[in-house]
Design an enzyme around this catalytic site. Structure first.
Site, mmCIF file in Angstrom:
data_model
loop_
_atom_site.group_PDB
_atom_site.id
_atom_site.type_symbol
_atom_site.label_atom_id
_atom_site.label_comp_id
_atom_site.label_asym_id
_atom_site.label_seq_id
_atom_site.Cartn_x
_atom_site.Cartn_y
_atom_site.Cartn_z
ATOM 1 N N HIS A 169 67.064 39.881 3.372
ATOM 2 C CA HIS A 169 65.871 40.648 3.930
ATOM 3 C C HIS A 169 66.692 42.254 3.879
ATOM 4 O O HIS A 169 65.914 43.280 3.591
ATOM 5 C CB HIS A 169 65.734 40.263 5.404
ATOM 6 C CG HIS A 169 64.562 41.144 5.992
ATOM 7 N ND1 HIS A 169 63.258 41.399 5.647
ATOM 8 C CD2 HIS A 169 64.757 41.983 7.254
ATOM 9 C CE1 HIS A 169 62.727 42.206 6.450
ATOM 10 N NE2 HIS A 169 63.533 42.556 7.496
ATOM 11 N N HIS B 114 66.238 47.215 11.440
ATOM 12 C CA HIS B 114 64.918 47.718 11.133
ATOM 13 C C HIS B 114 64.369 48.219 12.643
ATOM 14 O O HIS B 114 65.021 47.526 13.682
ATOM 15 C CB HIS B 114 64.009 46.773 10.599
ATOM 16 C CG HIS B 114 64.307 46.714 9.060
ATOM 17 N ND1 HIS B 114 63.843 45.340 8.254
ATOM 18 C CD2 HIS B 114 64.499 47.567 8.343
ATOM 19 C CE1 HIS B 114 63.966 45.775 7.178
ATOM 20 N NE2 HIS B 114 64.497 46.909 6.950
ATOM 21 N N HIS C 49 58.801 37.386 14.165
ATOM 22 C CA HIS C 49 57.332 37.646 14.001
ATOM 23 C C HIS C 49 56.631 36.322 14.182
ATOM 24 O O HIS C 49 56.822 35.200 13.889
ATOM 25 C CB HIS C 49 57.341 38.531 12.666
ATOM 26 C CG HIS C 49 57.921 39.842 12.557
ATOM 27 N ND1 HIS C 49 57.410 40.950 12.932
ATOM 28 C CD2 HIS C 49 59.346 40.009 12.007
ATOM 29 C CE1 HIS C 49 58.087 42.057 12.476
ATOM 30 N NE2 HIS C 49 59.168 41.483 11.906
ATOM 31 N N ASP D 184 61.773 47.722 14.220
ATOM 32 C CA ASP D 184 60.800 46.928 14.975
ATOM 33 C C ASP D 184 61.955 45.944 15.680
ATOM 34 O O ASP D 184 61.504 44.827 16.523
ATOM 35 C CB ASP D 184 59.880 46.253 14.394
ATOM 36 C CG ASP D 184 60.425 45.358 13.132
ATOM 37 O OD1 ASP D 184 61.414 45.948 12.352
ATOM 38 O OD2 ASP D 184 59.828 44.308 12.927
ATOM 39 N N HIS D 185 63.297 46.191 15.409
ATOM 40 C CA HIS D 185 64.283 45.149 16.055
ATOM 41 C C HIS D 185 65.290 46.017 16.925
ATOM 42 O O HIS D 185 65.768 45.461 18.031
ATOM 43 C CB HIS D 185 65.061 44.395 15.156
ATOM 44 C CG HIS D 185 64.184 43.653 14.331
ATOM 45 N ND1 HIS D 185 63.955 42.152 14.341
ATOM 46 C CD2 HIS D 185 63.099 43.966 13.393
ATOM 47 C CE1 HIS D 185 63.104 41.802 13.620
ATOM 48 N NE2 HIS D 185 62.489 42.867 12.854
ATOM 49 N N ASP E 96 64.558 38.453 10.729
ATOM 50 C CA ASP E 96 63.645 38.305 9.640
ATOM 51 C C ASP E 96 64.159 37.466 8.423
ATOM 52 O O ASP E 96 63.797 37.883 7.297
ATOM 53 C CB ASP E 96 63.280 39.727 9.265
ATOM 54 C CG ASP E 96 62.434 40.470 10.408
ATOM 55 O OD1 ASP E 96 61.854 39.656 11.409
ATOM 56 O OD2 ASP E 96 62.047 41.782 10.284
ATOM 57 N N HIS F 45 69.363 42.964 12.618
ATOM 58 C CA HIS F 45 69.403 43.884 11.459
ATOM 59 C C HIS F 45 68.737 45.135 12.090
ATOM 60 O O HIS F 45 68.563 45.369 13.283
ATOM 61 C CB HIS F 45 68.688 43.353 10.188
ATOM 62 C CG HIS F 45 67.105 43.224 10.430
ATOM 63 N ND1 HIS F 45 66.586 42.305 11.640
ATOM 64 C CD2 HIS F 45 66.036 43.763 9.851
ATOM 65 C CE1 HIS F 45 65.431 42.382 11.122
ATOM 66 N NE2 HIS F 45 64.927 43.208 10.224
#
Ligand code: ZN
Ligand code: FE
Length: 257
Positions: A113, A56, A175, A58-59, A137, A54
Site C-alpha cells: 500500500h 497517510h 477502514h 488518515d492514520h 491498510d 504508515h
C-alpha cells in the site's frame, strides 16, 4: 488488553488499546485526536504510545495534538517512513518488538500500500486467547489496500506474511470497506459458499450500522480473494496463469469496481 474501536472521518477506525490494571492506553493510527482524547477521558487512562502503520494523513492526523497533550508519549512507525510520520521517534523494522503495558507486539514489514507500511501483531498471552493484528491498510476485511507505492509482488508477499498467522487472530484493519469488498469478491468467486454466508451477515450488520471489524483471519483465508490467489477457480475467473498475475488482475479490477 482491551481494544476500543473508534469510528473516525468517513470510514476509518482508530484503535485504542487499554490495559485497565495500570490504566494505560496506546492508540493505533489516530486519525483524529479529539476522538482519542474523549475516549481516554471516559476511561480515565493515560496515553503512552502511538503505533502508526504508515504515513497517510488518515492514520497520523491526530499525532501532533496527542503529543502536545502527553509529552512523554512515544511515537512508533516504520523505518522506511522516516520523515513522514509526525513526531515519530521509534523506527521499526521486521522482527522488532514493541511493548505496551506488559504486552509484547511483533512488527511485520508489509510494504505494498505504501513502501514503509508495517503491521503490529500481539500474540495471545494465554492459550486459547486470540492474537490481535493491527494491519492498517494492508489487509482489509474481504479485501486489501490499494497499491500506491508498492508492486503486486510486494503486496502479495506482505499478505502471505499476515495469512501465516493463526486462524483465530483478530484482524483490526483501518477502514470499513467490508461490504463493498465482498460485493466485489462475489463478482469473481460467486460459487464460494463461505463468501455467500459472509456477505449475508455483513449486509445485515451494515444495515444495523454495526462495525464489521475485527474479522478473523481464518474467515479472511476462506473468503477474501486477495488471500486466495492459489485458488484455481479464482485464477481462471480472471484469466490468469499464476498467483502474481491473479493478484494483480484482482487488484486492478477492484480499483475500477
Ligand atoms: Zn493508507
Ligand atoms: Fe487509510
Amino acid at each position: 488488553m482491551q481494544v476500543n474501536l473508534l469510528p473516525a472521518l468517513s470510514d476509518n477506525y482508530i484503535f485504542l488499546l487499554h490495559e485497565p490494571k495500570q490504566n494505560l492506553a496506546a492508540v493505533v493510527d489516530p486519525a483524529d485526536a479529539q476522538l482519542v482524547l474523549r475516549c481516554l477521558a471516559k476511561l480515565g487512562a493515560e496515553l503512552v504510545a502511538i503505533f502508526n502503520t504508515h504515513h497517510h494523513m488518515d492514520h497520523v492526523g491526530g499525532n501532533r495534538q496527542l503529543i502536545s497533550h502527553f509529552p512523554k508519549i512515544r511515537v512508533y512507525g516504520g523505518m522506511e517512513d522516516r520523515g513522514r510520520i509526525p513526531g515519530q521517534e521509534v523506527f521499526l523494522q521486521e522482527g522488532d518488538k514493541v511493548e505496551f503495558a506488559g504486552r509484547v507486539g511483533e512488527v511485520l514489514f508489509v510494504p505494498g500500500h505504501t513502501k514503509g507500511h508495517i503491521a503490529y501483531y500481539f500474540p495471545p498471552v494465554e492459550p486459547g486467547e486470540a492474537g490481535e493484528l493491527f494491519c492498517g491498510d494492508t489487509l482489509f476485511a474481504g479485501g486489501c489496500g490499494r497499491l500506491f507505492e508498492g508492486t503486486p509482488t510486494q503486496m502479495l508477499n506482505s499478505l502471505s506474511k499476515l495469512s501465516a498467522l493463526p486462524d483465530h487472530t483478530r484482524v483490526w484493519c483501518a477502514h470499513e470497506y467490508t461490504l463493498k469488498n465482498l460485493q466485489f469478491a462475489l463478482t469473481v468467486n460467486a460459487s464460494n459458499p463461505d463468501l455467500q454466508t459472509r456477505y449475508a451477515e455483513v449486509e445485515k450488520a451494515r444495515d444495523r450500522r454495526e462495525a464489521t471489524i475485527p474479522s478473523l483471519l481464518g474467515v479472511e483465508k476462506r473468503t477474501n480473494p486477495f488471500l486466495r490467489w492459489e485458488d484455481p477457480s479464482l485464477q481462471s475467473a480472471v484469466n490468469a496463469k499464476d498467483p502474481v498475475q491473479t493478484f494483480s488482475r484482482l487488484r486492478g479490477m477492484r480499483d475500477r469496481f
